[in-house]
Scaffold this motif. Structure first.
Motif, PDB file in Angstrom:
ATOM      1  N   GLU A  65       5.536  -1.061   7.058  1.00 32.44           N
ATOM      2  CA  GLU A  65       5.839  -0.104   6.731  1.00 32.44           C
ATOM      3  C   GLU A  65       6.847   0.653   6.892  1.00 32.44           C
ATOM      4  O   GLU A  65       7.382   1.477   7.893  1.00 32.44           O
ATOM      5  CB  GLU A  65       4.536   0.969   7.210  1.00 32.44           C
ATOM      6  CG  GLU A  65       4.314   2.409   6.665  1.00 32.44           C
ATOM      7  CD  GLU A  65       3.034   2.770   6.801  1.00 32.44           C
ATOM      8  OE1 GLU A  65       2.029   2.102   6.836  1.00 32.44           O
ATOM      9  OE2 GLU A  65       3.279   4.422   7.456  1.00 32.44           O
ATOM     10  N   VAL A  66       7.453   1.370   5.573  1.00 31.54           N
ATOM     11  CA  VAL A  66       8.544   2.590   5.276  1.00 31.54           C
ATOM     12  C   VAL A  66       8.371   4.102   5.432  1.00 31.54           C
ATOM     13  O   VAL A  66       8.337   3.921   3.832  1.00 31.54           O
ATOM     14  CB  VAL A  66       9.725   1.242   5.087  1.00 31.54           C
ATOM     15  CG1 VAL A  66      11.267   2.717   5.026  1.00 31.54           C
ATOM     16  CG2 VAL A  66       9.932  -0.029   5.710  1.00 31.54           C
ATOM     17  N   ASN A  67       8.403   4.549   5.753  1.00 29.12           N
ATOM     18  CA  ASN A  67       7.914   5.778   5.424  1.00 29.12           C
ATOM     19  C   ASN A  67       6.206   6.002   4.342  1.00 29.12           C
ATOM     20  O   ASN A  67       7.476   7.003   3.248  1.00 29.12           O
ATOM     21  CB  ASN A  67       8.801   6.510   4.148  1.00 29.12           C
ATOM     22  CG  ASN A  67      10.610   7.263   5.601  1.00 29.12           C
ATOM     23  OD1 ASN A  67      10.218   7.949   5.934  1.00 29.12           O
ATOM     24  ND2 ASN A  67      11.626   5.730   4.658  1.00 29.12           N
ATOM     25  N   GLY A  68       6.240   5.338   4.905  1.00 27.28           N
ATOM     26  CA  GLY A  68       4.823   5.996   4.049  1.00 27.28           C
ATOM     27  C   GLY A  68       3.852   4.494   3.070  1.00 27.28           C
ATOM     28  O   GLY A  68       2.611   4.722   2.572  1.00 27.28           O
ATOM     29  N   ILE A  69       5.176   3.976   3.115  1.00 25.57           N
ATOM     30  CA  ILE A  69       5.712   2.698   2.439  1.00 25.57           C
ATOM     31  C   ILE A  69       4.778   1.567   2.547  1.00 25.57           C
ATOM     32  O   ILE A  69       5.871   0.921   3.149  1.00 25.57           O
ATOM     33  CB  ILE A  69       5.872   2.512   0.221  1.00 25.57           C
ATOM     34  CG1 ILE A  69       5.982   3.849   0.530  1.00 25.57           C
ATOM     35  CG2 ILE A  69       6.214   1.847  -0.253  1.00 25.57           C
ATOM     36  CD1 ILE A  69       6.615   3.857  -0.692  1.00 25.57           C
ATOM     37  N   ASN A 102       5.976  11.446   0.969  1.00 22.74           N
ATOM     38  CA  ASN A 102       7.437  12.229   0.607  1.00 22.74           C
ATOM     39  C   ASN A 102       8.224  12.180  -0.593  1.00 22.74           C
ATOM     40  O   ASN A 102       9.757  12.420  -1.169  1.00 22.74           O
ATOM     41  CB  ASN A 102       8.724  10.618   1.470  1.00 22.74           C
ATOM     42  CG  ASN A 102       8.994   9.613   2.402  1.00 22.74           C
ATOM     43  OD1 ASN A 102       8.533  10.749   3.535  1.00 22.74           O
ATOM     44  ND2 ASN A 102       8.190   8.770   2.539  1.00 22.74           N
ATOM     45  N   TYR A 130       1.182  -1.071  -0.048  1.00 32.30           N
ATOM     46  CA  TYR A 130      -0.102   0.169   0.096  1.00 32.30           C
ATOM     47  C   TYR A 130       0.701   1.062   0.207  1.00 32.30           C
ATOM     48  O   TYR A 130       2.080   1.131   0.165  1.00 32.30           O
ATOM     49  CB  TYR A 130      -0.807  -0.077   1.354  1.00 32.30           C
ATOM     50  CG  TYR A 130      -0.023   0.223   2.561  1.00 32.30           C
ATOM     51  CD1 TYR A 130      -0.026  -1.289   3.213  1.00 32.30           C
ATOM     52  CD2 TYR A 130       0.183   1.743   3.104  1.00 32.30           C
ATOM     53  CE1 TYR A 130       0.731  -0.968   4.734  1.00 32.30           C
ATOM     54  CE2 TYR A 130       1.257   1.442   3.948  1.00 32.30           C
ATOM     55  CZ  TYR A 130       1.162   0.130   5.685  1.00 32.30           C
ATOM     56  OH  TYR A 130       1.405   0.530   6.377  1.00 32.30           O
TER      57      TYR A 130
END
Lengths: 194, 194, 194, 194
Positions: free
Chosen positions: B20-24, A22, A4
């Motif tokens: 989840e890394v930085n919104g991804i 980002n 996602y």
């Protein structure tokens, strides 16, 4: 690889949503259904599917897991690519599409852009037993039309000596909106005699 | 290219972990072994391997470098792809798998999903001398069975005039759980006469 | 696509550097030269080159633009892949390698791992006029050896009636450490008679 | 997949812009037009197009959506790749290029690097009806030359009995800077007699 994307919605058009994560604006190909449920300027999560080809890379994404799940089912059907699948999901919600699939309604499905009768029938053939009945949602006139047909079939079977329960069971087993009542009665009789 | 991913664990299932890394949200294909060691809502580091094909890109990842190292060894074996390798690591820890490889236990290895006898034997053949003996971990009954066999072989060799040390050396050199004690004695004699 | 990566150095080994950027540990294949100039725990910038193949994606990176520029020159030479190029840069700094290229020193170049005489000669052939003379750096004994040769050639030419200037001009034009003094004198005479 | 990149401009050269987004320096191939409009040290948004090949991945990007839109139109023309397209946009702004396309000015277009007469004509053929007339911008002398021609054509048509309006309509319909006034009069007559 990308389950996602969570970020600020920058743009929402009928076939794509731009989400900024980002500092990178990702183009997520989507459906009217999802595009109409996101708000520009707000943070949303889009459940995504990464499509990689030799000279292309695209992201497809939807506001909920059900729509993504249906999208993945659709692209598993031969000759239905991601673009057509997103187009179908711009025509019907996953729940409505599920109803058409389990009730063999190729005619309704073929109203989606890029989907002919043959593709609709192949979709029904390949997905029918992968649809969770509890998740489908029949449309209103479907119910009226469906119920009228259904009752006529049950009445006919009862007239031929079957109990109401047997009649309903058979009618629901052979439910197919593309058939006339007569054809459904004949099919129900075969089903009962199987 | 991606050595590891460090982020919040969002989902952990038997064959995948969503981090989840930085919104991804990255989908990391993994093993029960790793999936059972991460906690939803906590930040974890998954040591990853990037699998790229013409029309697919996937990440495989594990909670420690040993499991990743074994995964990389497994996929170096012809006909063992990343999915089967992750399946094997859902069946055995890297240490236990290492023990089966060095002790030629194709039978035990073949209990992993998608692994037949032939693949297990090829794995042993190709990996046997790449396993660090100090890293393996024999299971309990393996020890009992192994020791019983071992002692009988040493006793037999001593009865034939060899010293205890020579007997133990030969027994450990020919250790092979798929052989009977008689076969191991004969093999040990050949080894001593080499 | 990736000009550089700026992040915390997590690991530095003779052939790779792990740099963490926003929670993702990137594996950057590199050289001893670069790996010895980064410090674990500190933020560094690695100038990178993205290598994409049908089923592989790798990053190569170096602490300065000169080393990256030489790396790109090396991989432009047929049959020199990124791995061998990084190996060459683990043997010689870009400046020293440049010196060997402009002075046709195939012998020295061939001391790099994975580089035979033929590859070294092809490298010289394809890169000689792409090396910026002001950027090269001859090694000490090269100078002593070079100067000794050089003076003998100049002396010989002056003995044959040429001025000192003409002698030096010719000697530098035909500079080739793989030649003996006699061969250089003959070559210088041809150059002067051209 | 990447709609835009927003980050600090680190470098701007005639054919590329380096933008840092979260510690990663992305190399964006661009045009003089865009490179001259960004400032080093400032945050800018570059509207991007991702070019993926079997063994290469590049980003092309521009400071506004019009230039990106024209870039995408150019690469849709057979035999015009991203590099040549960026080169054309380094020669003309999208608006000026649009003017040359709608006025069939292959000669002007062919002044771009890597573009011959044939490619310019193919570009006109394939893009003419995809250019939004309101977005084009004719250059000054184009107007003077164009107007002089235009008036002569209108005068001639009026001398042949057509009204001023009919004359202007016909003249603008057949506008083609590569034609002489006589050729335009003949073409206008055919257009009127169509």
């Amino acid at each position: 690889m990308f389950e996602y994307m969570k970020g600020m919605i920058v743009e929402a058009q009928i076939d794509k949503i731009i989400v900024e994560v980002n500092g990178i604006g990702y183009r997520i190909n989507s459906s009217i259904n999802s595009a109409s449920q996101v708000k520009i300027g707000q943070v949303s999560t889009l459940f995504t599917h990464f499509v990689l080809r030799e000279d292309e890379a695209h992201l497809y994404g939807f506001v909920d897991k059900e729509e993504l799940a249906m999208f993945k089912k659709l692209i598993s059907v031969s000759k239905i690519g991601p673009k057509v699948a997103a187009g179908i999901l711009s025509t019907y919600t996953p729940q409505r599409l599920g109803a058409y699939i389990v009730s063999n309604d190729a005619q309704a499905i073929a109203k989606s852009p890029g989907v002919g009768k043959k593709t609709a029938e192949r979709m029904i053939l390949e997905l029918k037993d992968k649809i969770d009945d509890s998740q489908v949602e029949y449309d209103q006139n479907f119910f009226n039309h469906e119920n009228k047909n259904n009752n006529e079939v049950v009445d006919a079977l009862m007239a031929l000596g079957y109990t109401k329960h047997e009649g309903e069971q058979a009618a629901s087993a052979v439910r197919d909106t593309s058939l006339s009542t007569e054809e459904m009665i004949r099919k129900a009789l075969n089903w009962l005699a199987r």
